[in-house]
Structure formats: structure tokens, C-alpha cells
Write a protein that holds these residues in place. Structure first.
Motif, PDB file in Angstrom:
ATOM      1  N   PHE A 100       0.862  -1.170   0.000  1.00 53.77           N
ATOM      2  CA  PHE A 100       0.000   0.000   0.000  1.00 53.77           C
ATOM      3  C   PHE A 100       0.902   1.224   0.000  1.00 53.77           C
ATOM      4  N   THR A 101       0.570   2.193  -0.861  1.00 54.77           N
ATOM      5  CA  THR A 101       1.480   3.296  -1.111  1.00 54.77           C
ATOM      6  C   THR A 101       0.717   4.531  -1.559  1.00 54.77           C
ATOM      7  N   GLU A 102       1.426   5.618  -1.661  1.00 54.82           N
ATOM      8  CA  GLU A 102       0.899   6.851  -2.247  1.00 54.82           C
ATOM      9  C   GLU A 102       1.046   6.758  -3.760  1.00 54.82           C
ATOM     10  N   GLN A 103       0.023   7.221  -4.487  1.00 53.71           N
ATOM     11  CA  GLN A 103       0.087   7.293  -5.945  1.00 53.71           C
ATOM     12  C   GLN A 103      -0.484   8.631  -6.396  1.00 53.71           C
ATOM     13  N   ASN A 104       0.369   9.468  -6.960  1.00 63.52           N
ATOM     14  CA  ASN A 104      -0.054  10.776  -7.452  1.00 63.52           C
ATOM     15  C   ASN A 104      -0.821  11.577  -6.409  1.00 63.52           C
ATOM     16  N   GLY A 105      -0.350  11.532  -5.181  1.00 58.93           N
ATOM     17  CA  GLY A 105      -0.962  12.305  -4.107  1.00 58.93           C
ATOM     18  C   GLY A 105      -2.160  11.642  -3.461  1.00 58.93           C
TER      19      GLY A 105
END
Length: 101
Positions: A41-46
Motif C-alpha cells: 500500500f502506497t501513495e500514488q499521485n498524491g
């Protein structure tokens, strides 16, 4: 076939699940059902995102991986074929290169 499933979650309804305390249970249920090889799980484009490594025996399995994210989160899902180094080694790049050079 090993696939990378890239998921982008919109803020809503994800925020609502965080606020009511059900997000952990919901994510766990989806992961238990889909049984990915790996899940990040991560940040993607804010925004919020996830990257899952899954195995497909047949393309007809794609909805079983995508629909939980579509229906519960209104998420976007992208599928990409991925290879391990051993898969790449079996690809025959050497002969392909000489054929097309």
C-alpha cells in the motif's frame, strides 16, 4: 500468469471507511479472497494506492480481482504482465535480438 495489479483509490468512499473504522476489515476481506502473492500500500499521485502481485490461470479471473476494488471503493485498476528474472532468462532475447538487428 504473474500480473501486477495497480489500484488507485479515490478519497471517497475510502475516507468514509477510515472514519467508521471498517477499512482494516474490508481490506483484509479483499486480500483473503484474492490471495495476492504480495500486497503493498502506497501513495500514488498524491492519493492512496496499492500494488498487488497476483497469479492468473485464465483471463476470466480478472473480474474476481478487480470488482472488489471497483464496487467497494470506486477504484481504478490496471493489470500488467510481469516476469521474474528466471522468466526473462527463458524469453529468448538473445535470438530475438539477432533476428531483428
Amino acid at each position: 500468469m504473474r500480473m501486477l495489479l495497480n489500484v488507485r483509490f479515490p478519497h471517497e468512499p475510502f475516507n468514509a471507511f477510515v472514519r467508521d473504522g471498517t477499512i482494516g476489515e474490508l481490506i483484509a476481506k479483499i486480500l483473503e479472497e484474492t490471495k495476492p502473492e504480495a500486497a503493498y500500500f502506497t501513495e500514488q499521485n498524491g492519493g492512496r494506492g496499492a500494488v498487488l502481485i497476483i497469479n492468473l490461470d485464465d483471463p476470466s479471473q480478472i473480474p474476481s480481482f478487480a470488482e472488489p476494488f471497483f464496487l467497494k471503493f470506486n477504484a481504478d485498476c490496471e493489470f500488467r504482465v510481469v516476469m521474474l528474472p528466471a522468466d526473462l532468462a527463458k524469453s529468448g532475447l538473445e535470438t530475438i535480438g539477432s533476428k531483428w538487428s
